[in-house]
Design a protein around this motif. Structure first.
Motif, PDB file in Angstrom:
ATOM      1  N   LYS A   1      40.676  31.638  38.158  1.00 41.97           N
ATOM      2  CA  LYS A   1      41.729  32.603  38.519  1.00 41.97           C
ATOM      3  C   LYS A   1      42.399  33.221  37.296  1.00 41.97           C
ATOM      4  CE  LYS A   1      43.483  31.811  43.176  1.00 41.97           C
ATOM      5  NZ  LYS A   1      42.592  30.740  43.706  1.00 41.97           N
ATOM      6  N   PHE A   2      42.494  32.404  36.233  1.00 45.70           N
ATOM      7  CA  PHE A   2      43.124  32.878  34.994  1.00 45.70           C
ATOM      8  C   PHE A   2      42.400  34.122  34.447  1.00 45.70           C
ATOM      9  CE2 PHE A   2      43.793  32.806  30.382  1.00 45.70           C
ATOM     10  CZ  PHE A   2      45.166  32.644  30.320  1.00 45.70           C
ATOM     11  N   LEU A   3      41.118  34.255  34.770  1.00 48.92           N
ATOM     12  CA  LEU A   3      40.304  35.348  34.211  1.00 48.92           C
ATOM     13  C   LEU A   3      40.231  36.573  35.124  1.00 48.92           C
ATOM     14  CD1 LEU A   3      37.328  33.265  32.698  1.00 48.92           C
ATOM     15  CD2 LEU A   3      39.351  34.155  31.521  1.00 48.92           C
ATOM     16  N   HIS A   4      40.933  36.539  36.254  1.00 49.85           N
ATOM     17  CA  HIS A   4      40.915  37.708  37.137  1.00 49.85           C
ATOM     18  C   HIS A   4      41.603  38.873  36.433  1.00 49.85           C
ATOM     19  CE1 HIS A   4      40.437  35.078  41.009  1.00 49.85           C
ATOM     20  NE2 HIS A   4      39.488  34.877  40.107  1.00 49.85           N
ATOM     21  N   ILE A   5      40.939  40.024  36.393  1.00 50.28           N
ATOM     22  CA  ILE A   5      41.455  41.165  35.627  1.00 50.28           C
ATOM     23  C   ILE A   5      40.923  42.458  36.252  1.00 50.28           C
ATOM     24  CG2 ILE A   5      39.517  40.941  33.978  1.00 50.28           C
ATOM     25  CD1 ILE A   5      41.387  41.989  31.782  1.00 50.28           C
ATOM     26  N   PRO A   6      41.792  43.491  36.395  1.00 45.34           N
ATOM     27  CA  PRO A   6      41.298  44.730  37.005  1.00 45.34           C
ATOM     28  C   PRO A   6      40.143  45.343  36.206  1.00 45.34           C
ATOM     29  CG  PRO A   6      43.694  44.790  36.714  1.00 45.34           C
ATOM     30  CD  PRO A   6      43.198  43.575  35.996  1.00 45.34           C
ATOM     31  N   ARG A   7      39.311  46.125  36.902  1.00 43.30           N
ATOM     32  CA  ARG A   7      38.207  46.816  36.224  1.00 43.30           C
ATOM     33  C   ARG A   7      38.765  47.789  35.190  1.00 43.30           C
ATOM     34  NH1 ARG A   7      36.619  46.798  41.656  1.00 43.30           N
ATOM     35  NH2 ARG A   7      34.541  46.004  42.104  1.00 43.30           N
ATOM     36  N   ARG A   8      37.921  48.190  34.236  1.00 43.75           N
ATOM     37  CA  ARG A   8      38.313  49.196  33.236  1.00 43.75           C
ATOM     38  C   ARG A   8      38.665  50.511  33.920  1.00 43.75           C
ATOM     39  NH1 ARG A   8      36.698  49.295  28.087  1.00 43.75           N
ATOM     40  NH2 ARG A   8      35.990  51.432  28.313  1.00 43.75           N
ATOM     41  N   LYS A   9      39.631  51.237  33.347  1.00 44.72           N
ATOM     42  CA  LYS A   9      40.004  52.540  33.917  1.00 44.72           C
ATOM     43  C   LYS A   9      38.851  53.517  33.799  1.00 44.72           C
ATOM     44  CE  LYS A   9      44.997  52.787  34.019  1.00 44.72           C
ATOM     45  NZ  LYS A   9      45.571  51.783  33.081  1.00 44.72           N
ATOM     46  N   GLU A  10      38.167  53.482  32.642  1.00 42.49           N
ATOM     47  CA  GLU A  10      37.036  54.381  32.417  1.00 42.49           C
ATOM     48  C   GLU A  10      35.753  53.547  32.390  1.00 42.49           C
ATOM     49  OE1 GLU A  10      36.976  57.737  32.008  1.00 42.49           O
ATOM     50  OE2 GLU A  10      39.123  57.775  32.479  1.00 42.49           O
ATOM     51  N   PRO A  11      34.926  53.637  33.431  1.00 39.97           N
ATOM     52  CA  PRO A  11      33.667  52.888  33.386  1.00 39.97           C
ATOM     53  C   PRO A  11      32.795  53.372  32.225  1.00 39.97           C
ATOM     54  CG  PRO A  11      34.073  53.804  35.568  1.00 39.97           C
ATOM     55  CD  PRO A  11      35.087  54.414  34.657  1.00 39.97           C
ATOM     56  N   ARG A  12      32.017  52.462  31.647  1.00 35.28           N
ATOM     57  CA  ARG A  12      31.061  52.867  30.615  1.00 35.28           C
ATOM     58  C   ARG A  12      29.783  53.366  31.305  1.00 35.28           C
ATOM     59  NH1 ARG A  12      33.190  48.176  27.959  1.00 35.28           N
ATOM     60  NH2 ARG A  12      34.249  48.826  26.045  1.00 35.28           N
ATOM     61  N   LEU A  13      29.197  54.434  30.739  1.00 39.24           N
ATOM     62  CA  LEU A  13      27.981  54.994  31.348  1.00 39.24           C
ATOM     63  C   LEU A  13      26.781  54.113  31.071  1.00 39.24           C
ATOM     64  CD1 LEU A  13      28.478  58.819  30.808  1.00 39.24           C
ATOM     65  CD2 LEU A  13      28.634  57.492  32.921  1.00 39.24           C
ATOM     66  N   VAL A  14      26.779  53.460  29.885  1.00 37.19           N
ATOM     67  CA  VAL A  14      25.659  52.564  29.583  1.00 37.19           C
ATOM     68  C   VAL A  14      26.183  51.278  28.980  1.00 37.19           C
ATOM     69  CG1 VAL A  14      23.498  52.250  28.328  1.00 37.19           C
ATOM     70  CG2 VAL A  14      24.127  54.522  29.127  1.00 37.19           C
ATOM     71  N   THR A  15      25.818  50.159  29.571  1.00 36.66           N
ATOM     72  CA  THR A  15      26.084  48.853  28.979  1.00 36.66           C
ATOM     73  C   THR A  15      24.725  48.173  28.816  1.00 36.66           C
ATOM     74  OG1 THR A  15      26.457  47.950  31.187  1.00 36.66           O
ATOM     75  CG2 THR A  15      28.399  48.637  29.955  1.00 36.66           C
ATOM     76  N   PRO A  16      24.596  47.277  27.823  1.00 36.08           N
ATOM     77  CA  PRO A  16      23.260  46.758  27.480  1.00 36.08           C
ATOM     78  C   PRO A  16      22.660  45.841  28.545  1.00 36.08           C
ATOM     79  CG  PRO A  16      24.858  46.289  25.720  1.00 36.08           C
ATOM     80  CD  PRO A  16      25.629  46.760  26.910  1.00 36.08           C
ATOM     81  N   ALA A  17      21.340  45.760  28.541  1.00 41.07           N
ATOM     82  CA  ALA A  17      20.625  44.798  29.383  1.00 41.07           C
ATOM     83  C   ALA A  17      21.122  43.397  29.033  1.00 41.07           C
ATOM     84  CB  ALA A  17      19.125  44.911  29.147  1.00 41.07           C
ATOM     85  N   GLY A  18      21.237  42.537  30.033  1.00 40.73           N
ATOM     86  CA  GLY A  18      21.631  41.146  29.790  1.00 40.73           C
ATOM     87  C   GLY A  18      23.126  40.934  29.652  1.00 40.73           C
ATOM     88  N   THR A  19      23.911  41.976  29.871  1.00 39.93           N
ATOM     89  CA  THR A  19      25.362  41.852  29.729  1.00 39.93           C
ATOM     90  C   THR A  19      25.940  40.897  30.776  1.00 39.93           C
ATOM     91  OG1 THR A  19      25.691  44.023  28.736  1.00 39.93           O
ATOM     92  CG2 THR A  19      27.546  43.124  29.980  1.00 39.93           C
ATOM     93  N   ILE A  20      26.868  40.032  30.311  1.00 41.79           N
ATOM     94  CA  ILE A  20      27.639  39.192  31.228  1.00 41.79           C
ATOM     95  C   ILE A  20      29.090  39.653  31.124  1.00 41.79           C
ATOM     96  CG2 ILE A  20      28.483  36.843  31.654  1.00 41.79           C
ATOM     97  CD1 ILE A  20      25.680  35.862  30.896  1.00 41.79           C
ATOM     98  N   SER A  21      29.675  39.982  32.261  1.00 45.90           N
ATOM     99  CA  SER A  21      30.976  40.643  32.245  1.00 45.90           C
ATOM    100  C   SER A  21      31.853  40.105  33.370  1.00 45.90           C
ATOM    101  CB  SER A  21      30.775  42.155  32.379  1.00 45.90           C
ATOM    102  OG  SER A  21      29.967  42.437  33.502  1.00 45.90           O
ATOM    103  N   ILE A  22      33.137  40.478  33.316  1.00 43.24           N
ATOM    104  CA  ILE A  22      34.056  40.122  34.393  1.00 43.24           C
ATOM    105  C   ILE A  22      34.744  41.397  34.898  1.00 43.24           C
ATOM    106  CG2 ILE A  22      34.496  37.743  33.678  1.00 43.24           C
ATOM    107  CD1 ILE A  22      37.070  38.661  32.344  1.00 43.24           C
ATOM    108  N   GLY A  23      35.098  41.403  36.186  1.00 43.15           N
ATOM    109  CA  GLY A  23      35.802  42.542  36.772  1.00 43.15           C
ATOM    110  C   GLY A  23      36.399  42.083  38.086  1.00 43.15           C
ATOM    111  N   GLY A  24      37.707  42.333  38.270  1.00 40.37           N
ATOM    112  CA  GLY A  24      38.340  41.847  39.492  1.00 40.37           C
ATOM    113  C   GLY A  24      38.305  40.333  39.504  1.00 40.37           C
TER     114      GLY A  24
END
Lengths: 344, 243
Positions: free
Chosen positions: B150-173
């Motif tokens: 729960k500590f890591l819950h965080i809103p998505r970025r305001k501006e989405p990135r058009l390209v993020t690299p293969a294999g990316t591990i990310s958090i959103g919401g």
């Protein structure tokens, strides 16, 4: 071994077939032809299975040259000026290129996508049972990307069979039919009515993933975020700016915007052919009507072999020829230079 | 006596698909019921169903309207949902290496600032997580995991990135995820994994299944580079550990 060499081609042109359903649970979208009826008609003209792989040609012109032997082709979908070695060729008919001859196709008229089927099919390695190009996933054969000049489409030599034309139902400008849902209740009655009452145009930034609509601003009842759920061909999602996007065969398999409605199966191909900038409307139908239309569409696909005629049995074909070649260089009113393709 | 299961809502997705919706929010109980219904349909097929697509909170059922109507299919789906026990099938557990921060996790510092803590704490909490594959969607192999601290819950970025690299591990919401192919994303990039959740011409082509358990192991950038080369050559897949 005969082959058709791509000597020039615009963007948004790729090898497509019936697609590769079955792996959407892993995020793999089905892809496949934007207009399945036209794909099936082109294939039927040269004796192929209806959903065999063919070339889906975007709004711009293209030229193809036969090498290593004669190549027989079937043309259907958005009509264009077409000629082989100076001989005019009608759409919705087959034709044969002798070794070394070139097929010239102009800009699409009254639609966006034309289909060029090759007798005996296109040689390639099926991936998940399909040659359909899905550039994002690195899938498609013989090339996992849109076609470029210099590409070669290998096939067997033309059979020499008599040329054919195919009689298809007359084109219609009727509204595109939809059923509301799955998130119809995320919108007020007034906003659903606004969706039906508005005149829409397809944006020039549309592509095989989705068609962006320009027209009214459709408001959500409680904001534009839902927990992602599954999508289908024809899902009409409404993002935060209220401008709907209709999801097409290269769509993501899930999405997080509310989906106000879904284009019915029978109208998906006709919708895909709507040129950028041309106004159109939506019409709501009941589930029972949509399913009855889906069954009729299925029957139409299966009736295609019965709709083949001899090429010399002119009838309406003279008009088709005149339309395709004598009426001059009129292209659709869209400024095709703005037709962008979102590359992955 | 157990409470009777509430019935899902049947939502029309055009004339050839039904969304069977168990919940409107992300919750593990609903997700387990989605996967349970999916298993019951696999075990007791309904003529006319062409494909099923499980998501967080609903099962999308594609069907052929020539073979079965919306109403007839809906009835059968409700009957199966009523008796589908929300128990797990055989759970597989994967250990997935991840290199955090630096060029592989360009948002780690910003996430730490936004959550008023240190990058090390973010990494420690993310790596300690016990996750489930709730759904796979959007692009091939893109795996959405439930179980984010729960500590890591965080809103998505305001501006989405058009390209993020293969294999990316990310958090959103309230989610974290493993993205296989390069592509657009509005989530915050914490790191990268050499594991390919989708790799053409590999057996299996798709590594993860909805319902699988996942944990992460932090590795340094050098190990990532070595494993990435091995993965590209098909010599490294991912570690399957006992449940």
């Amino acid at each position: 071994m005969s082959k058709l060499v791509v000597t020039s081609i615009g963007p948004a042109s790729s090898v497509q077939d019936g697609g590769r359903p079955g792996s959407q649970r892993y995020g793999l979208t089905p892809s496949g032809a934007m207009d399945r009826l036209s794909l099936a008609a082109a294939n039927t003209l040269v004796g192929n299975e209806p959903f065999a792989a063919a070339v889906e040609i975007g709004p711009f012109g293209a030229t193809f040259t036969a090498r290593g032997g004669a190549v027989r082709v079937g043309l259907a979908g958005a009509s264009r000026n077409a000629e082989i070695g100076g001989r005019p060729i009608a759409f919705d008919s087959s034709a044969t290129l002798a070794d070394g001859e070139t097929l010239n196709l102009g800009f699409a008229r009254g639609g966006s996508f034309s289909y060029l089927a090759i007798e005996h099919g296109i040689e390639g390695e099926p991936m998940f049972g399909s040659l359909a190009v899905n550039a994002r996933a690195g899938l498609g054969s013989p090339y996992p990307r849109p076609l470029q000049s210099g590409d070669e489409l290998k096939t067997k030599a033309a059979s020499g069979a008599a040329e054919r034309r195919i009689e298809l139902p007359a084109a219609t400008d009727a509204p595109i039919r939809i059923v509301f849902g799955p998130q119809g209740d995320e919108f007020t009655v007034e906003n659903k009515q606004l969706f039906l009452d508005s005149e829409w145009k397809i944006s020039a930034t549309s592509d095989r993933m989705g068609y962006r609509l320009e027209g009214a601003v459709i408001k959500h009842r409680d904001g534009h975020n839902i927990v992602s759920d599954g999508t289908v061909n024809g899902s009409i999602q409404v993002p935060g700016n209220g401008q709907p996007i209709v999801l097409m065969p290269d769509r993501g398999t899930s999405g997080g915007y509310p989906k106000i409605a879904t284009v019915i199966t029978a109208d998906l191909g006709r919708f895909a052919q709507t040129s950028a900038g041309r106004p159109f409307r939506f019409k709501a139908v009941t589930m029972a009507e949509a399913q009855a239309e889906a069954i009729k569409f299925h029957a139409l696909l299966h009736s295609l072999p019965d709709r083949l005629r001899g090429i010399d049995d002119f009838g309406l074909n003279i008009e088709a020829l005149r339309d395709a070649n004598v009426a001059g260089q009129a292209v659709s009113a869209v400024d095709v230079s703005t037709w962008q393709v979102a590359l992955p | 006596m157990a409470e009777p299961l509430s019935l899902p809502r049947l939502l029309p997705s055009g004339d050839s698909a039904i969304t069977v919706e168990f919940s409107r929010t992300i919750d593990d109980t609903a997700n387990r019921r989605v996967l349970a219904l999916d298993r019951v349909i696999a075990a007791e097929p309904i003529a006319g169903i062409t494909e099923t697509v499980p998501t967080y909170r609903s099962l999308l059922v594609h069907y052929d309207p020539v073979q079965i109507t919306f109403d007839a299919l809906g009835e059968q789906l409700l009957a199966r949902a009523a008796k589908a026990p929300p128990t797990e099938g055989g759970t597989r557990r994967w250990r997935i290496p991840i290199t955090y921060g630096g060029e592989h996790g360009i948002d780690l510092e910003d996430v730490a600032k936004a959550l008023q803590t240190t990058p090390d704490e973010i990494v420690a909490r993310h790596a300690a997580g016990d996750y489930r594959v709730a759904m796979i969607g959007f692009t091939p192999g893109w795996s959405y995991l439930s179980g984010l601290d729960k500590f890591l819950h965080i809103p998505r970025r305001k501006e989405p990135r058009l390209v993020t690299p293969a294999g990316t591990i990310s958090i959103g919401g309230i989610q974290t995820g493993v993205q296989c192919l390069a592509g657009p994303s509005g989530w915050h990039l914490l790191g990268r994994t050499p594991v390919r959740t989708y790799q053409l011409h590999r057996d299996p082509t798709f590594l993860l299944e909805p319902g699988d358990a996942v944990s992460f192991t932090a590795v340094d950038a050098k190990t990532f580079a070595e494993q990435d080369r091995a993965a590209e050559a098909g010599e490294f897949i991912a570690e399957l550990v006992a449940p």
